[in-house]
Enzyme design. Structure first.
Site, PDB file in Angstrom:
ATOM      1  N   LYS A   1      50.168  41.886  51.709  1.00  0.00           N
ATOM      2  CA  LYS A   1      50.338  43.158  50.985  1.00  0.00           C
ATOM      3  C   LYS A   1      49.166  44.120  51.194  1.00  0.00           C
ATOM      4  O   LYS A   1      49.263  45.295  50.858  1.00  0.00           O
ATOM      5  CB  LYS A   1      50.500  42.887  49.487  1.00  0.00           C
TER       6      LYS A   1
ATOM      7  N   TRP B   1      40.461  34.351  36.454  1.00  0.00           N
ATOM      8  CA  TRP B   1      39.370  35.289  36.715  1.00  0.00           C
ATOM      9  C   TRP B   1      39.875  36.731  36.633  1.00  0.00           C
ATOM     10  O   TRP B   1      39.374  37.548  35.854  1.00  0.00           O
ATOM     11  CB  TRP B   1      38.745  35.005  38.090  1.00  0.00           C
TER      12      TRP B   1
ATOM     13  N   TYR C   1      33.999  35.449  33.108  1.00  0.00           N
ATOM     14  CA  TYR C   1      35.139  36.295  33.468  1.00  0.00           C
ATOM     15  C   TYR C   1      35.442  37.276  32.336  1.00  0.00           C
ATOM     16  O   TYR C   1      36.110  36.939  31.360  1.00  0.00           O
ATOM     17  CB  TYR C   1      36.382  35.458  33.757  1.00  0.00           C
TER      18      TYR C   1
ATOM     19  N   ARG D   1      41.784  36.251  47.763  1.00  0.00           N
ATOM     20  CA  ARG D   1      41.766  37.441  46.907  1.00  0.00           C
ATOM     21  C   ARG D   1      42.837  38.458  47.292  1.00  0.00           C
ATOM     22  O   ARG D   1      42.634  39.665  47.187  1.00  0.00           O
ATOM     23  CB  ARG D   1      40.378  38.096  46.937  1.00  0.00           C
TER      24      ARG D   1
ATOM     25  N   ARG E   1      47.985  38.676  37.539  1.00  0.00           N
ATOM     26  CA  ARG E   1      47.669  39.668  36.519  1.00  0.00           C
ATOM     27  C   ARG E   1      48.913  40.132  35.772  1.00  0.00           C
ATOM     28  O   ARG E   1      48.825  40.911  34.827  1.00  0.00           O
ATOM     29  CB  ARG E   1      46.959  40.860  37.153  1.00  0.00           C
TER      30      ARG E   1
ATOM     31  N   TYR F   1      39.700  27.212  45.150  1.00  0.00           N
ATOM     32  CA  TYR F   1      39.887  28.544  44.579  1.00  0.00           C
ATOM     33  C   TYR F   1      39.964  29.607  45.675  1.00  0.00           C
ATOM     34  O   TYR F   1      39.514  29.397  46.788  1.00  0.00           O
ATOM     35  CB  TYR F   1      38.835  28.872  43.525  1.00  0.00           C
TER      36      TYR F   1
ATOM     37  N   GLN G   1      53.782  38.186  39.436  1.00  0.00           N
ATOM     38  CA  GLN G   1      52.888  37.423  40.300  1.00  0.00           C
ATOM     39  C   GLN G   1      52.848  35.960  39.884  1.00  0.00           C
ATOM     40  O   GLN G   1      52.871  35.059  40.733  1.00  0.00           O
ATOM     41  CB  GLN G   1      51.478  38.009  40.245  1.00  0.00           C
TER      42      GLN G   1
ATOM     43  N   GLN H   1      35.070  22.260  42.440  1.00  0.00           N
ATOM     44  CA  GLN H   1      35.864  23.468  42.646  1.00  0.00           C
ATOM     45  C   GLN H   1      35.136  24.349  43.651  1.00  0.00           C
ATOM     46  O   GLN H   1      34.020  24.796  43.413  1.00  0.00           O
ATOM     47  CB  GLN H   1      36.058  24.207  41.319  1.00  0.00           C
TER      48      GLN H   1
END
Length: 331
Positions: free
Chosen positions: A229, A21, A57, A223, A296, A218, A300, A190
């Site tokens: 962090k 996503w 997405y 998020r 991204r 998910y 990560q 999901q």
């Protein structure tokens, strides 16, 4: 990497699955295409054999990125999970919400899962993904304007035609799953699941366990909230949907970070990050088959994939769950 059987299928996805996503940029403040492609490739090198994406997405961008990233990889070693039923290029179905695409243009999103629409979406996805079949095809959200039977008949035909291997759903409740099952066999549901969002433990998980359906969880890191962090005062970039979510309000960031600090010594002892510890806990919860984890960039992606290099004991799970029971977030 570890792998688990998806429902009663012949698919064996990696327990850490690449969630694409954020890679598509939409609602995440844009995308860096090369970084996303490199992240997918780095994940694959570490055993992540499964990628979850969707047409919505980035309005095709995420699927195009996935399609480019898997070029040169053996297709039978990669599991592609994508979706249908959210249209930005049509005004049919159930209006969902207004949004902006990656270029800032206003778009209207509709939930629509009519037969002809599904056939078109599948063809478009196959083209963007540069493949001739989809391993798991999932309705993205329930569409109250279309009979579930019609939707599932369309997917059954795609399976018969060899364009789809297995069927799944997303964000379905138990009655919706039961109705879908009257037409074709579902492999999975999901749904959102994290330390701070556990409502599926009542109803959906017991049903899936009883009927041998997998749960694809998910947003297991909520998020980014559960990585440690995100600090109070964090400023989100333009177009980042998280700015409006209650999880990221000042007080909730403070409470969540206090909880994370209480379990951080456990992560430190294992020489892993808080996010990796959270993923280990999530994967050991009853009924959870695999977790979708977004990345991204390569750093990560590598950290996510390496989470399962560590293990977590029964006592450690109990310790974390006890600390978690003391966390109360403001709504």
């Amino acid at each position: 990497m570890k792998y688990r059987k998806l429902g009663e299928t012949d698919l064996n996805p990696s327990v850490i699955t690449f969630g694409a996503w954020a890679a598509g940029g939409w609602m995440w403040g844009g995308t860096e295409r090369k970084d996303a492609i490199d992240a997918i490739k780095a994940s694959y090198e570490l055993g992540v054999n499964t990628i979850d994406t969707a047409p919505i997405y980035g309005q095709g961008t995420s699927e195009e990125i996935v399609g480019e990233a898997i070029q040169g990889l053996p297709r039978d070693k990669v599991l592609i999970l994508t979706k249908f039923g959210m249209r930005w290029d049509s005004i049919q179905g159930d209006f969902a919400f207004k949004s902006k695409d990656n270029s800032g243009k206003d778009i209207d999103i509709y939930k629509y899962a009519g037969k002809e629409s599904i056939v078109k979406e599948c063809e478009d996805s196959l083209r963007r993904l540069r493949t001739d079949y989809i391993d798991l095809y999932q309705i993205h959200w329930p569409d109250k304007t279309t009979a579930i039977e019609e939707t599932m008949e369309a997917v059954a035909q795609l399976i018969k035609d060899g364009k789809v291997r297995h069927a799944g759903v997303c964000n379905y409740n138990v009655p919706q799953m039961e109705e879908a099952e009257r037409t074709l066999k579902l492999a999975s549901n999901q749904v959102p699941y994290s330390m701070v969002k556990r409502d599926i433990e009542q109803g959906i998980i017991p049903y899936c366990q009883q009927h041998h359906k997998s749960i694809i969880a998910y947003s297991p890191l909520e998020r980014g909230l559960l990585t440690g962090k995100m600090k109070p005062g964090h400023i989100f970039g333009e177009g980042d949907h998280r700015a409006g979510l209650h999880y990221f309000q000042e007080e909730n960031l403070k409470r969540t970070n206090a909880f994370l600090e209480s379990i951080k010594p456990l992560a430190d002892d294992k020489h892993i990050s808080l996010g990796q510890l959270v993923l280990l806990w999530t994967l050991e919860q009853p009924g959870i088959t695999i977790t979708l984890v977004g990345a991204r960039d390569t750093q990560q992606a590598v950290q996510n994939a390496k989470a399962v290099d560590s293990t977590i004991s029964t006592d450690e799970l109990a310790f974390i769950t006890e600390k978690l029971s003391q966390l109360q977030l403001a709504v």
